[in-house]
Design a protein around this motif. Structure first.
Motif, PDB file in Angstrom:
ATOM      1  N   LEU A  68     -23.806 -49.210  68.788  1.00  0.00           N
ATOM      2  CA  LEU A  68     -23.542 -47.824  68.427  1.00  0.00           C
ATOM      3  C   LEU A  68     -24.804 -47.012  68.696  1.00  0.00           C
ATOM      4  O   LEU A  68     -25.912 -47.543  68.726  1.00  0.00           O
ATOM      5  CB  LEU A  68     -23.183 -47.717  66.946  1.00  0.00           C
ATOM      6  CG  LEU A  68     -21.891 -48.385  66.467  1.00  0.00           C
ATOM      7  CD1 LEU A  68     -21.748 -48.215  64.960  1.00  0.00           C
ATOM      8  CD2 LEU A  68     -20.676 -47.841  67.190  1.00  0.00           C
ATOM      9  N   THR A  69     -24.643 -45.722  68.893  1.00  0.00           N
ATOM     10  CA  THR A  69     -25.822 -44.863  68.991  1.00  0.00           C
ATOM     11  C   THR A  69     -26.553 -44.877  67.648  1.00  0.00           C
ATOM     12  O   THR A  69     -26.005 -45.304  66.623  1.00  0.00           O
ATOM     13  CB  THR A  69     -25.428 -43.427  69.332  1.00  0.00           C
ATOM     14  OG1 THR A  69     -24.697 -42.865  68.213  1.00  0.00           O
ATOM     15  CG2 THR A  69     -24.564 -43.360  70.593  1.00  0.00           C
ATOM     16  N   GLN A  70     -27.784 -44.408  67.642  1.00  0.00           N
ATOM     17  CA  GLN A  70     -28.542 -44.353  66.387  1.00  0.00           C
ATOM     18  C   GLN A  70     -27.843 -43.450  65.368  1.00  0.00           C
ATOM     19  O   GLN A  70     -27.825 -43.759  64.170  1.00  0.00           O
ATOM     20  CB  GLN A  70     -29.957 -43.857  66.652  1.00  0.00           C
ATOM     21  CG  GLN A  70     -30.874 -44.899  67.264  1.00  0.00           C
ATOM     22  CD  GLN A  70     -31.208 -46.025  66.303  1.00  0.00           C
ATOM     23  OE1 GLN A  70     -31.487 -45.809  65.129  1.00  0.00           O
ATOM     24  NE2 GLN A  70     -31.153 -47.250  66.798  1.00  0.00           N
ATOM     25  N   LEU A  71     -27.275 -42.353  65.820  1.00  0.00           N
ATOM     26  CA  LEU A  71     -26.586 -41.445  64.899  1.00  0.00           C
ATOM     27  C   LEU A  71     -25.334 -42.106  64.334  1.00  0.00           C
ATOM     28  O   LEU A  71     -25.026 -41.972  63.137  1.00  0.00           O
ATOM     29  CB  LEU A  71     -26.232 -40.143  65.622  1.00  0.00           C
ATOM     30  CG  LEU A  71     -25.931 -38.916  64.757  1.00  0.00           C
ATOM     31  CD1 LEU A  71     -27.054 -38.648  63.766  1.00  0.00           C
ATOM     32  CD2 LEU A  71     -25.711 -37.693  65.646  1.00  0.00           C
ATOM     33  N   GLU A  72     -24.620 -42.847  65.172  1.00  0.00           N
ATOM     34  CA  GLU A  72     -23.460 -43.590  64.675  1.00  0.00           C
ATOM     35  C   GLU A  72     -23.899 -44.713  63.749  1.00  0.00           C
ATOM     36  O   GLU A  72     -23.266 -44.970  62.708  1.00  0.00           O
ATOM     37  CB  GLU A  72     -22.681 -44.164  65.855  1.00  0.00           C
ATOM     38  CG  GLU A  72     -21.959 -43.137  66.705  1.00  0.00           C
ATOM     39  CD  GLU A  72     -21.317 -43.769  67.927  1.00  0.00           C
ATOM     40  OE1 GLU A  72     -20.134 -43.451  68.208  1.00  0.00           O
ATOM     41  OE2 GLU A  72     -21.983 -44.582  68.605  1.00  0.00           O
ATOM     42  N   THR A  73     -24.982 -45.392  64.120  1.00  0.00           N
ATOM     43  CA  THR A  73     -25.510 -46.477  63.287  1.00  0.00           C
ATOM     44  C   THR A  73     -25.889 -45.962  61.904  1.00  0.00           C
ATOM     45  O   THR A  73     -25.678 -46.637  60.890  1.00  0.00           O
ATOM     46  CB  THR A  73     -26.726 -47.126  63.972  1.00  0.00           C
ATOM     47  OG1 THR A  73     -26.308 -47.722  65.206  1.00  0.00           O
ATOM     48  CG2 THR A  73     -27.364 -48.193  63.095  1.00  0.00           C
ATOM     49  N   ALA A  74     -26.433 -44.749  61.852  1.00  0.00           N
ATOM     50  CA  ALA A  74     -26.800 -44.172  60.553  1.00  0.00           C
ATOM     51  C   ALA A  74     -25.595 -44.077  59.636  1.00  0.00           C
ATOM     52  O   ALA A  74     -25.676 -44.395  58.442  1.00  0.00           O
ATOM     53  CB  ALA A  74     -27.437 -42.797  60.755  1.00  0.00           C
ATOM     54  N   ALA A  75     -24.463 -43.641  60.185  1.00  0.00           N
ATOM     55  CA  ALA A  75     -23.255 -43.511  59.368  1.00  0.00           C
ATOM     56  C   ALA A  75     -22.834 -44.858  58.793  1.00  0.00           C
ATOM     57  O   ALA A  75     -22.389 -44.943  57.642  1.00  0.00           O
ATOM     58  CB  ALA A  75     -22.126 -42.914  60.214  1.00  0.00           C
ATOM     59  N   VAL A  76     -22.997 -45.917  59.569  1.00  0.00           N
ATOM     60  CA  VAL A  76     -22.563 -47.248  59.149  1.00  0.00           C
ATOM     61  C   VAL A  76     -23.569 -47.885  58.199  1.00  0.00           C
ATOM     62  O   VAL A  76     -23.208 -48.420  57.147  1.00  0.00           O
ATOM     63  CB  VAL A  76     -22.339 -48.145  60.385  1.00  0.00           C
ATOM     64  CG1 VAL A  76     -22.014 -49.569  59.964  1.00  0.00           C
ATOM     65  CG2 VAL A  76     -21.226 -47.572  61.257  1.00  0.00           C
ATOM     66  N   LEU A  77     -24.866 -47.830  58.536  1.00  0.00           N
ATOM     67  CA  LEU A  77     -25.874 -48.486  57.713  1.00  0.00           C
ATOM     68  C   LEU A  77     -26.048 -47.821  56.354  1.00  0.00           C
ATOM     69  O   LEU A  77     -26.365 -48.489  55.364  1.00  0.00           O
ATOM     70  CB  LEU A  77     -27.213 -48.558  58.455  1.00  0.00           C
ATOM     71  CG  LEU A  77     -27.467 -49.885  59.191  1.00  0.00           C
ATOM     72  CD1 LEU A  77     -26.416 -50.117  60.275  1.00  0.00           C
ATOM     73  CD2 LEU A  77     -28.856 -49.949  59.772  1.00  0.00           C
ATOM     74  N   LYS A  78     -25.863 -46.513  56.290  1.00  0.00           N
ATOM     75  CA  LYS A  78     -25.915 -45.852  54.980  1.00  0.00           C
ATOM     76  C   LYS A  78     -24.896 -46.467  54.040  1.00  0.00           C
ATOM     77  O   LYS A  78     -25.183 -46.734  52.872  1.00  0.00           O
ATOM     78  CB  LYS A  78     -25.641 -44.358  55.129  1.00  0.00           C
ATOM     79  CG  LYS A  78     -26.751 -43.542  55.748  1.00  0.00           C
ATOM     80  CD  LYS A  78     -26.270 -42.102  55.939  1.00  0.00           C
ATOM     81  CE  LYS A  78     -27.254 -41.251  56.721  1.00  0.00           C
ATOM     82  NZ  LYS A  78     -26.701 -39.905  57.020  1.00  0.00           N
ATOM     83  N   CYS A 311     -33.724 -37.608  63.013  1.00  0.00           N
ATOM     84  CA  CYS A 311     -34.525 -38.615  63.699  1.00  0.00           C
ATOM     85  C   CYS A 311     -33.643 -39.495  64.574  1.00  0.00           C
ATOM     86  O   CYS A 311     -34.024 -39.860  65.698  1.00  0.00           O
ATOM     87  CB  CYS A 311     -35.290 -39.463  62.686  1.00  0.00           C
ATOM     88  SG  CYS A 311     -36.448 -40.641  63.431  1.00  0.00           S
ATOM     89  N   ALA A 312     -32.450 -39.838  64.099  1.00  0.00           N
ATOM     90  CA  ALA A 312     -31.524 -40.623  64.904  1.00  0.00           C
ATOM     91  C   ALA A 312     -31.168 -39.895  66.189  1.00  0.00           C
ATOM     92  O   ALA A 312     -31.097 -40.498  67.268  1.00  0.00           O
ATOM     93  CB  ALA A 312     -30.257 -40.938  64.107  1.00  0.00           C
ATOM     94  N   GLY A 313     -30.974 -38.596  66.095  1.00  0.00           N
ATOM     95  CA  GLY A 313     -30.683 -37.807  67.284  1.00  0.00           C
ATOM     96  C   GLY A 313     -31.834 -37.806  68.272  1.00  0.00           C
ATOM     97  O   GLY A 313     -31.623 -37.839  69.491  1.00  0.00           O
ATOM     98  N   ASP A 316     -31.723 -41.103  70.021  1.00  0.00           N
ATOM     99  CA  ASP A 316     -30.609 -41.119  70.961  1.00  0.00           C
ATOM    100  C   ASP A 316     -30.909 -40.299  72.210  1.00  0.00           C
ATOM    101  O   ASP A 316     -30.364 -40.567  73.287  1.00  0.00           O
ATOM    102  CB  ASP A 316     -29.334 -40.576  70.290  1.00  0.00           C
ATOM    103  CG  ASP A 316     -28.679 -41.586  69.368  1.00  0.00           C
ATOM    104  OD1 ASP A 316     -28.888 -42.799  69.572  1.00  0.00           O
ATOM    105  OD2 ASP A 316     -27.960 -41.167  68.446  1.00  0.00           O
ATOM    106  N   GLY A 317     -31.790 -39.321  72.068  1.00  0.00           N
ATOM    107  CA  GLY A 317     -32.162 -38.495  73.214  1.00  0.00           C
ATOM    108  C   GLY A 317     -33.126 -39.175  74.164  1.00  0.00           C
ATOM    109  O   GLY A 317     -33.507 -38.594  75.183  1.00  0.00           O
ATOM    110  N   GLY A 318     -33.539 -40.399  73.829  1.00  0.00           N
ATOM    111  CA  GLY A 318     -34.392 -41.158  74.734  1.00  0.00           C
ATOM    112  C   GLY A 318     -35.869 -41.107  74.410  1.00  0.00           C
ATOM    113  O   GLY A 318     -36.681 -41.741  75.092  1.00  0.00           O
ATOM    114  N   ALA A 319     -36.266 -40.354  73.389  1.00  0.00           N
ATOM    115  CA  ALA A 319     -37.673 -40.280  73.013  1.00  0.00           C
ATOM    116  C   ALA A 319     -38.090 -41.553  72.290  1.00  0.00           C
ATOM    117  O   ALA A 319     -37.277 -42.248  71.674  1.00  0.00           O
ATOM    118  CB  ALA A 319     -37.921 -39.070  72.116  1.00  0.00           C
ATOM    119  N   ALA A 320     -39.390 -41.867  72.362  1.00  0.00           N
ATOM    120  CA  ALA A 320     -39.904 -43.035  71.644  1.00  0.00           C
ATOM    121  C   ALA A 320     -39.735 -42.867  70.152  1.00  0.00           C
ATOM    122  O   ALA A 320     -39.509 -43.827  69.418  1.00  0.00           O
ATOM    123  CB  ALA A 320     -41.372 -43.262  71.993  1.00  0.00           C
ATOM    124  N   GLY A 321     -39.882 -41.627  69.684  1.00  0.00           N
ATOM    125  CA  GLY A 321     -39.599 -41.328  68.290  1.00  0.00           C
ATOM    126  C   GLY A 321     -40.620 -41.834  67.305  1.00  0.00           C
ATOM    127  O   GLY A 321     -40.330 -41.925  66.114  1.00  0.00           O
TER     128      GLY A 321
END
Length: 397
Positions: A68-78, A311-313, A316-321
């Motif tokens: 899943l994308t990081q933003l999708e993962t956030a919804a699940v891991l929360k 931060c998830a976004g 997902d945008g490809g930055a090292a973050g």
């Protein structure tokens, strides 16, 4: 309390995970197999069997192996974090989640088959061997202080050193060991994959700590002439510090996601208490001292949720973050600790007892303010970035 799921597939998975955690996992919180050093292997296996049957095992990794994308993962891991046992049951727990991410990014096909696939199936646990004893001058928040060494011996590598606070080492089957492989002006390190248990990896003790949700607890380990073949180097030689950042940026955020769910649960329990318990002739929530604390919880939780999703976004945008994950780690860990502390205060004697999960969530979130980098280290790193960007004329973000 949860922000809307970004996609329909993440909503379906998140809803399924939430139902499983609330209905199946929460009753295990009173199980005597929950020890001071985490749930026992027997309990983990029992919960994971039920997770497989419910179709929620490793929910952030799809059947085809994609994530899943990081933003999708956030919804699940929360939602997996609604119980301290939730991430263990559905296989979203640290350090396995971060180790799976790193192996998926860096591992060879053979390494993925041997080391990653059992982790994804929830049949094995893993440990990440980086932190070292501070009393011996070893690496902690500053990985460049790494004392463990790896030297070439024929076609193999020989690793010697001591590690400390290694989460999940007891009972793990997969290890990622980080060792110094170069000196000079710029220290270099390499990561190695190892099968566990291993006779050259000796568990000296499991350390008693404030938190108790991590399977296997946190161990001190002696690496005594550990021989590792060349095909078990993870990624490239001397790239260990770079890979650590590949792993740590999303891993910090995953901690935020999981403990957000736990703190939401604590707030739910405190709300229920404050809206049923009376004192001085009225409900607790009608006393400003309590009502205001619940209002502050709402504010902190909403801000934490927005920080996680932001931060998830970025990731997902490809930055090292790296900077963004540091900001999220600081803001979210501090906010969640404030929420958990207020919940204990609202509930009084019940809040400090083990009759509810609230006191454990407070302990776990207190530890969260330290692991994956203490608040002060992240602030120092951000201050360096501010100085660098300002002197370079880089616009503020």
């Amino acid at each position: 309390m949860f922000t809307p799921c970004p996609t329909e597939r993440s909503r379906v998975i998140a809803d399924r995970v939430e139902r499983f955690v609330r209905d199946v996992v929460v009753p295990y919180e009173a199980d005597p197999r929950c020890t001071a050093h985490g749930p026992t292997s027997e309990l983990i296996d029992e919960m994971r069997a039920k997770a497989r049957a419910a179709g929620v095992m490793t929910p952030h990794i799809l059947p085809d192996g994609s994530h899943l994308t990081q933003l999708e993962t956030a919804a699940v891991l929360k939602r997996s974090g609604l119980s301290p046992l939730g991430p263990v049951a559905v296989n979203t727990m640290a350090p396995d989640e971060g180790n799976m991410f790193l192996l998926g990014k860096v591992g060879t096909p053979a390494q993925k088959q041997r080391f990653l696939e059992p982790l994804v199936r929830g049949e094995a646990r893993s440990a990440f061997f980086m932190t070292e004893p501070a009393e011996e001058g070893g690496a902690g928040s500053d990985p460049s202080m790494l004392q463990t060494t790896a030297t070439q011996d024929g076609g193999d590598w020989m690793i010697r050193g001591r590690k400390k606070f290694i989460t999940g080492a007891e009972g793990a089957r997969v290890g990622i060991v980080m060792a110094r492989t170069g000196d000079g002006e710029h220290a270099q390190a390499t990561m190695f994959l190892v099968d566990l248990p291993h006779p050259a990896i000796r568990l000296e003790r499991v350390i008693d700590t404030i938190d108790s949700s991590m399977p296997g607890g946190h161990a001190q380990i002696l690496l005594d002439d550990l021989r590792v073949p060349a095909d078990q180097v993870l990624g490239e030689v001397n790239e260990g510090f770079r890979y650590a950042q590949v792993r740590l940026s999303p891993a910090r955020l995953s901690h935020c996601m999981r403990w957000f769910g736990g703190t939401v649960r604590a707030d739910e329990i405190a709300r229920a208490y404050a809206t049923t318990r009376k004192a001085f002739g009225k409900l607790l929530i009608d006393h400003e001292g309590v009502g205001f604390m619940l209002a502050e919880n709402l504010i902190d939780l909403q801000q934490a949720a927005l920080m996680i999703d932001w931060c998830a976004g970025v990731l997902d945008g490809g930055a090292a973050g790296t900077a963004e994950s540091s900001m999220a780690k600081v803001a979210v860990s501090e906010a969640l600790y404030r929420v958990a502390d207020r919940c204990v205060q609202i509930m009084g004697g019940l809040g400090v007892s083990r009759d509810t999960i609230v006191e454990q969530i407070l302990r776990e979130v207190r530890a969260f303010r330290i692991y994956d980098g203490p608040t002060e280290v992240h602030k120092w790193s951000l201050a360096k970035k501010i100085k660098r960007d300002t002197l370079a004329g880089t616009p503020a973000r």
